[in-house]
Design a protein around this motif. Structure first.
Motif, PDB file in Angstrom:
ATOM      1  N   CYS A 363      11.025  30.811  22.468  1.00  0.00           N
ATOM      2  CA  CYS A 363      10.449  29.533  22.895  1.00  0.00           C
ATOM      3  C   CYS A 363       9.020  29.782  23.360  1.00  0.00           C
ATOM      4  O   CYS A 363       8.565  30.924  23.408  1.00  0.00           O
ATOM      5  N   ILE A 364       8.317  28.740  23.720  1.00  0.00           N
ATOM      6  CA  ILE A 364       6.902  28.906  24.068  1.00  0.00           C
ATOM      7  C   ILE A 364       6.731  29.642  25.406  1.00  0.00           C
ATOM      8  O   ILE A 364       5.717  30.289  25.645  1.00  0.00           O
ATOM      9  N   GLY A 365       7.737  29.555  26.275  1.00  0.00           N
ATOM     10  CA  GLY A 365       7.736  30.371  27.495  1.00  0.00           C
ATOM     11  C   GLY A 365       6.953  29.801  28.666  1.00  0.00           C
ATOM     12  O   GLY A 365       6.228  28.809  28.546  1.00  0.00           O
ATOM     13  N   SER A 366       7.095  30.492  29.786  1.00  0.00           N
ATOM     14  CA  SER A 366       6.642  29.923  31.062  1.00  0.00           C
ATOM     15  C   SER A 366       5.134  29.969  31.272  1.00  0.00           C
ATOM     16  O   SER A 366       4.637  29.371  32.214  1.00  0.00           O
ATOM     17  N   CYS A 369       5.046  26.402  29.400  1.00  0.00           N
ATOM     18  CA  CYS A 369       6.069  25.403  29.727  1.00  0.00           C
ATOM     19  C   CYS A 369       6.190  25.247  31.253  1.00  0.00           C
ATOM     20  O   CYS A 369       6.406  26.225  31.960  1.00  0.00           O
ATOM     21  N   ILE A 371       8.518  23.972  33.093  1.00  0.00           N
ATOM     22  CA  ILE A 371       9.792  24.251  33.766  1.00  0.00           C
ATOM     23  C   ILE A 371      10.324  25.643  33.451  1.00  0.00           C
ATOM     24  O   ILE A 371      11.391  26.021  33.901  1.00  0.00           O
ATOM     25  N   GLY A 372       9.564  26.402  32.676  1.00  0.00           N
ATOM     26  CA  GLY A 372      10.016  27.740  32.300  1.00  0.00           C
ATOM     27  C   GLY A 372      10.040  28.686  33.488  1.00  0.00           C
ATOM     28  O   GLY A 372       9.286  28.523  34.448  1.00  0.00           O
ATOM     29  N   LEU A 373      10.916  29.681  33.365  1.00  0.00           N
ATOM     30  CA  LEU A 373      11.046  30.649  34.454  1.00  0.00           C
ATOM     31  C   LEU A 373      10.342  31.948  34.085  1.00  0.00           C
ATOM     32  O   LEU A 373       9.677  32.562  34.919  1.00  0.00           O
ATOM     33  N   SER A 403      14.848  32.850  25.260  1.00  0.00           N
ATOM     34  CA  SER A 403      14.532  31.589  25.957  1.00  0.00           C
ATOM     35  C   SER A 403      13.905  31.948  27.301  1.00  0.00           C
ATOM     36  O   SER A 403      14.345  32.896  27.958  1.00  0.00           O
ATOM     37  N   GLY A 404      12.935  31.161  27.721  1.00  0.00           N
ATOM     38  CA  GLY A 404      12.259  31.457  28.985  1.00  0.00           C
ATOM     39  C   GLY A 404      13.040  31.024  30.218  1.00  0.00           C
ATOM     40  O   GLY A 404      12.669  31.356  31.343  1.00  0.00           O
ATOM     41  N   CYS A 405      14.121  30.277  30.010  1.00  0.00           N
ATOM     42  CA  CYS A 405      14.957  29.852  31.145  1.00  0.00           C
ATOM     43  C   CYS A 405      16.325  29.445  30.610  1.00  0.00           C
ATOM     44  O   CYS A 405      16.616  29.638  29.427  1.00  0.00           O
ATOM     45  N   SER A 407      17.423  26.730  29.809  1.00  0.00           N
ATOM     46  CA  SER A 407      17.442  25.576  28.894  1.00  0.00           C
ATOM     47  C   SER A 407      17.757  25.951  27.451  1.00  0.00           C
ATOM     48  O   SER A 407      18.077  25.098  26.644  1.00  0.00           O
ATOM     49  N   SER A 408      17.571  27.197  27.103  1.00  0.00           N
ATOM     50  CA  SER A 408      18.026  27.679  25.796  1.00  0.00           C
ATOM     51  C   SER A 408      17.256  27.127  24.607  1.00  0.00           C
ATOM     52  O   SER A 408      17.823  26.963  23.525  1.00  0.00           O
ATOM     53  N   CYS A 409      15.965  26.852  24.786  1.00  0.00           N
ATOM     54  CA  CYS A 409      15.171  26.410  23.627  1.00  0.00           C
ATOM     55  C   CYS A 409      15.091  27.508  22.575  1.00  0.00           C
ATOM     56  O   CYS A 409      14.861  27.229  21.403  1.00  0.00           O
TER      57      CYS A 409
HETATM   58  S1  SF4 Z   1      13.736  27.618  27.262  1.00  0.00           S
HETATM   59 FE1  SF4 Z   1      12.832  27.074  29.231  1.00  0.00          FE
HETATM   60  S2  SF4 Z   1      10.835  28.129  29.164  1.00  0.00           S
HETATM   61 FE2  SF4 Z   1      11.523  27.996  27.088  1.00  0.00          FE
HETATM   62  S3  SF4 Z   1      10.536  26.127  26.305  1.00  0.00           S
HETATM   63 FE3  SF4 Z   1      12.650  25.638  26.989  1.00  0.00          FE
HETATM   64  S4  SF4 Z   1      12.386  24.878  29.054  1.00  0.00           S
HETATM   65 FE4  SF4 Z   1      10.516  25.990  28.549  1.00  0.00          FE
END
Ligand code: SF4
Length: 498
Positions: A363-366, A369, A371-373, A403-405, A407-409
């Protein structure tokens, strides 16, 4: 209503610090845009039904890149293209210009029906059951028309699969249509990744494709009637399985379906004629389509981020016969090529992944993003750099999903090895970390969410991957076979890093 003036005014007020980040997020997501982390620039998500980008759309994106000096674009796991780092005026300009090219951004974020997904090779895959693109397009038109009329508890993701590859995870989406050999669809509902991941429930079997809109309307009605409007964290469709129980959910869906049967939602889609059989040869990243003498080229930009110069050159080289197909793992297929064109596209896209590991999904990451962790992109980059030094053969390490958090994108639960951003305490300090998940599978009939192994500090993950790679290479195997026979060794290696 789609009021662009309101978007422009609110965006100006946001950049003047008159609107909070939280309030702006709640507003701008409805237009497919979010402020990036720090609130100094914007992201814009361009919807691409089924991940299909025709020449006109690709050239438009290339023009925007050149005109506004855009330096980062990302092929998302929802088959859209995100433009990043846009300033106030650029995001307002692009959002206004995009519809002239059939590109819509409305509902790209927020509690809306999102980009309708479809198997990325629909219509060109020699192994597919049938082309689901026309149905995905009809679904997208229908859902786009609903956006300003309905208020959903949370976002709604709809997908279509044309073969058992199940790239769009339609058996565990909010609503998924699975194409079958008999020309019909099975329908799955109320599934999804992220927290409280759930497989979808089969709500119908062998439906006629022309009837899909009834199921989409029933899904909307079920979600509005039984979704959780009070607790946002429990508002996605999969929580209705907890609320109603599996049987209760299927019953509620079927009742909603009965209620919409009186409406006139039957489609009249004519399928294209079958193509004469032919047997083209695959050659490296070039693969034969079902259409005689046509090929597609596989290009996996590292991290899903094609260098903008490469994207511009691809768009400039495309003819009206070509389309880009955005896959949910961020691969970009360049379709409709003659062999001569395909060879040129291969040359042009030499910056892409050359091994399974390099074709990992992130994913694009914190760093971007809000809300990313954790910074999933930075983790992938660090792993690739460490692994490249070892010159492992392709397959020694698998494709990762990061995934950066929670949310599992990055769909980490579906991967052979997945990582999901967390934090962990090491020597009394909170350090960036990732939960490691293994042995996930998304193939139709073999779907499995991965097993959680433990939380690992981000800075040691590259060394751990190298150590796993060395063991696999020493055994002269590929990872997929090695893990099946060497689980104790895998646990021993990973255990040192937990
Ligand atoms: S997984 Fe988390 S960090 Fe990655 S894009 Fe989705 S919300 Fe953002």
């Amino acid at each position: 209503m789609y009021d662009l003036k309101e978007f422009v005014e609110t965006t100006k007020r946001f950049y003047n610090k008159e609107v909070s980040i939280g309030d702006y997020k709640g507003f701008s997501g409805n237009f497919g845009s979010y402020a990036q982390r720090g609130g100094e620039s914007s992201m814009l998500r361009l919807r691409m039904t089924g991940g299909i980008v025709n020449r006109d759309k690709a050239v438009f994106i290339a023009d925007m890149i050149k005109r506004y000096g855009i330096s980062l674009i990302h092929a998302t796991t929802c088959q859209t293209i995100q433009l990043h780092g846009l300033d106030r005026d650029t995001v307002c300009d692009v959002i206004a210009l995009a519809p002239e090219h059939g590109i819509y951004t409305v509902g790209g974020g927020g509690d809306n029906p999102r980009n309708v997904m479809a198997s990325p090779l629909s219509g060109i895959d020699p192994e597919e059951y049938f082309d689901v693109t026309p149905y995905a397009e009809a679904a997208a038109d229908y859902l786009l028309a609903q956006i300003w009329k309905i208020k959903l508890p949370r976002k709604l993701k709809v997908g279509f699969s044309s073969s058992p590859k199940n790239e769009c995870h339609v058996t565990f989406r909010d609503l998924g249509f699975v194409a079958k050999e008999n020309g019909k669809f099975d329908v799955y509902s109320a599934g999804g990744l992220g927290n409280n991941a759930k497989m979808g429930l089969k709500v119908a079997e062998d439906i006629e494709p022309q009837q899909i809109l009834y199921y989409i309307k029933a899904m909307i009605d079920t979600f509005i009637a039984h979704g959780n409007y009070k607790v946002r964290a429990k508002a996605r469709t999969r929580y209705m399985q907890d609320e109603l129980g599996a049987e209760g959910y299927v019953k509620a869906f079927c009742e909603a379906l009965d209620n919409v049967k009186s409406e006139d939602l039957t489609l009249d889609i004519k399928m294209p004629a079958e193509y004469p059989e032919w047997h083209g040869e695959a050659c490296g990243r070039i693969h034969p389509q079902k259409q005689p003498d046509r090929y597609y080229v596989t290009y996996h930009p590292i991290g899903g981020n094609p260098p903008v110069e490469t994207f511009v050159k691809i768009a400039e080289m495309m003819t009206d016969e070509n389309t880009l197909r955005l896959a949910p793992d961020s691969t970009i297929y360049i379709a409709g090529c003659t062999m001569e064109q395909a060879e040129k596209f291969v040359e042009l896209t030499a910056d892409g992944a050359s091994t399974s590991l390099e074709a990992s999904t992130s994913c694009i990451g914190s760093s971007i993003c809000q809300i990313g962790l954790q910074n999933s992109q930075a983790l992938l980059k660090a792993i690739i750099e460490a692994v490249r030094e070892e010159n492992f053969a392709d397959g020694v390490l698998p494709k990762l999903h990061i995934s950066g958090c929670t949310s599992s994108c990055g769909a980490h639960q579906t991967a052979e090895i997945g990582f999901s951003g967390r934090v962990k305490r090491v020597d009394d300090k909170v350090v960036p970390s990732f939960l490691m998940v293994i042995n996930g599978n998304d193939e139709l009939g073999r779907e499995k969410f991965g097993e959680e192994i433990g939380i690992i500090a981000a800075d040691v993950i590259p060394s751990m991957m190298v150590e796993i790679g060395k063991s696999v290479a020493a055994a002269g195997m590929v990872y997929e076979d090695w893990i099946r026979e060497n689980r104790a060794e895998f646990d021993m290696i990973v255990g040192k890093y937990l």
